[in-house]
Design a protein around this motif. Structure first.
Motif: not given
Length: 277
Positions: A6-9, A89, A63, A65-66, A82, A15, A12-13
């Motif tokens: 999981s790459i948080p930015t 990150e 993803s 989360g985004v 992105d 996948d 959002g995160s």
């Protein structure tokens, strides 16, 4: 082995899947429509075994989360942002960038606008955006190939057509050239509420503001001769838009789905490009 990340930015995160040692030379691989990071599964395994650190994210909209709702939030500056946010990150100041289909378009824009971050570029199927734009203006063949874009920009109607009959239209899109296990996963993801609309928002965001420049980094462009979306006019013109070392690889009898249809050939070409950059 393939890892799940999981790459948080700030957006959002994301996948992602990854392979290779954490301190290996970094390679970021971007998928296209209507796929996901697993389209690069084979190449990730090959790169990881060669001590590269290869990461393939599920991009914006893919993803969960985004997954913003408005088409404007899928404009090219957001997509390029992105890429840079994920690289930041991951701790990557410079990285090799690989992209297929829409991922290829994002990769072209990233390399053109931020060459200081991109060690090398590998674009698959998608020609340089300026070469494509010129072909759309002047080449009847490319105009016919791109006729679907008008329909796909229509909200709700396209989603209904693609999802009818258990996603039959989406299945046909892959031309029986993509592993069935991947097709099933893509469809499962796109049947999630809002997922297909998010993926189609890439087409509905409108054209990028401004003109894209030439690309000064070492670049390889890989194109299949049976690609239904991108014809030879734009493919052959792409070299005019690269000022760095350029390599054009034409795969005979291969369709649009190069990373999965010609997985071994794509992996071999990518290793050659990375070793020479």
């Amino acid at each position: 082995m393939i890892e799940h990340l999981s790459i948080p930015t700030p957006a959002g995160s994301f996948d992602a899947i990854a392979a290779g040692p954490a301190d290996g030379r970094p390679v970021l691989l971007l998928h296209g429509f209507p796929e996901a990071a697993i389209e690069w599964e084979h190449q990730l395994a090959v790169l990881g075994a060669r001590e590269y650190r290869a990461v393939a994210p599920d991009q914006r909209g893919y993803s969960p989360g985004v997954r913003p709702e408005q088409p404007a939030e899928y404009a090219m500056p957001e997509l390029v942002g992105d890429v840079l946010a994920m690289a930041d990150e991951l701790g990557w100041h410079r990285f090799d960038l690989v992209g297929h289909d829409w991922g290829g378009a994002v990769a072209w824009w990233t390399a053109a606008e931020h060459p200081e971050r991109v060690r090398s570029l590998t674009a698959v199927s998608t020609p340089h955006p300026a070469a494509l734009a010129e072909a759309l203006r002047t080449d009847e063949d490319q105009q016919l190939r791109s006729g679907y874009l008008t329909e796909w920009r229509q909200p709700r109607i396209t989603e209904r057509r693609m999802l009818d009959n258990e996603g039959e239209a989406l299945r046909r899109m892959f031309e029986w050239r993509v592993p069935e296990s991947h097709v099933e996963e893509y469809l499962q993801r796109l049947f999630e509420p809002g997922a297909l609309t998010a993926a189609l928002n890439w087409y509905r965001a409108g054209r990028p503001d401004g003109k894209i420049d030439t690309v000064p980094v070492p670049t390889m462009y890989v194109w299949g001769t049976e690609d239904v979306a991108f014809g030879s006019t734009a493919a052959l013109a792409t070299e005019r838009w690269v000022t760095g070392p350029y390599r054009f690889e034409m795969l005979e009898d291969v369709t649009h789905w190069v990373p999965e249809e010609a997985a071994d050939a794509m992996a071999a070409l990518l290793l050659e490009q990375l070793r020479g950059s």
